[in-house]
Design an enzyme around this catalytic site. Structure first.
Site, mmCIF file in Angstrom:
data_model
loop_
_atom_site.group_PDB
_atom_site.id
_atom_site.type_symbol
_atom_site.label_atom_id
_atom_site.label_comp_id
_atom_site.label_asym_id
_atom_site.label_seq_id
_atom_site.Cartn_x
_atom_site.Cartn_y
_atom_site.Cartn_z
ATOM 1 N N HIS A 102 0.846 -1.198 0.000
ATOM 2 C CA HIS A 102 0.000 0.000 0.000
ATOM 3 C C HIS A 102 0.877 1.241 0.000
ATOM 4 O O HIS A 102 1.953 1.262 0.589
ATOM 5 C CB HIS A 102 -0.946 0.007 1.199
ATOM 6 C CG HIS A 102 -0.275 -0.156 2.524
ATOM 7 N ND1 HIS A 102 0.133 -1.387 2.991
ATOM 8 C CD2 HIS A 102 0.079 0.750 3.464
ATOM 9 C CE1 HIS A 102 0.693 -1.231 4.177
ATOM 10 N NE2 HIS A 102 0.687 0.054 4.490
ATOM 11 N N HIS A 104 0.828 5.078 1.214
ATOM 12 C CA HIS A 104 0.172 6.137 1.988
ATOM 13 C C HIS A 104 0.272 7.431 1.195
ATOM 14 O O HIS A 104 1.338 7.756 0.656
ATOM 15 C CB HIS A 104 0.900 6.378 3.313
ATOM 16 C CG HIS A 104 0.855 5.250 4.286
ATOM 17 N ND1 HIS A 104 0.002 5.232 5.371
ATOM 18 C CD2 HIS A 104 1.588 4.116 4.370
ATOM 19 C CE1 HIS A 104 0.208 4.133 6.074
ATOM 20 N NE2 HIS A 104 1.170 3.433 5.491
#
Ligand code: AMP
Ligand code: ZN
Length: 118
Positions: A102, A104
């Site tokens: 992922h 951010h």
């Protein structure tokens, strides 16, 4: 924990866990971080599970490019007119807590950010 079978972000992709979505297409999903460290803090993930950036190879090249090109578009839409930060925590020493790749994306006025940022 490194288990695709019990991956919280795979469960979000599958709709088994709710999320506050910003964007979704066939390959990518973006949703707001549940513990935001800045006025804008969302996560952008590939829908297909890969543990981390360290586990990416040539096969992930296309989706990585799509992610990085989508970041500024979503940041703009989220109101990050004055810049934004992208962070990819990788592995234990990188502070990674969720083992589904992922990115951010953080933005908004810097004085409103919480420390430590991810
Ligand atoms: P990292 O340390 O890079 O693995 O960060 C994982 C991030 O996922 C943290 O910022 C968490 O707040 C966030 N997070 C964990 N569970 C959820 C969830 N169910 N929905 C949204 N964000 C989450
Ligand atoms: Zn996953």
């Amino acid at each position: 924990m490194k288990s695709q079978d019990n991956c919280i972000f795979c469960k979000i992709v599958a709709g088994q866990i709710p999320s506050n979505k910003l964007f979704e297409d066939d390959e990518l999903l973006a949703f707001h971080d549940i513990h935001p460290k800045a006025p804008v803090h969302f996560l952008l993930i590939p829908k297909t599970h890969v543990d981390s950036l360290a586990d990416c190879g040539p096969g992930e090249g296309d989706v990585l490019a799509r992610i990085m090109l989508k970041v500024p578009e979503l940041a703009r839409q989220a109101g990050c007119d004055n810049g934004f930060r992208t962070v990819i925590n990788t592995g234990p020493d990188g502070g990674q807590e969720v083992y589904h790749l992922h990115v951010h994306v953080l933005g908004g006025p810097r004085e409103q950010w919480k420390a430590p940022a991810p």
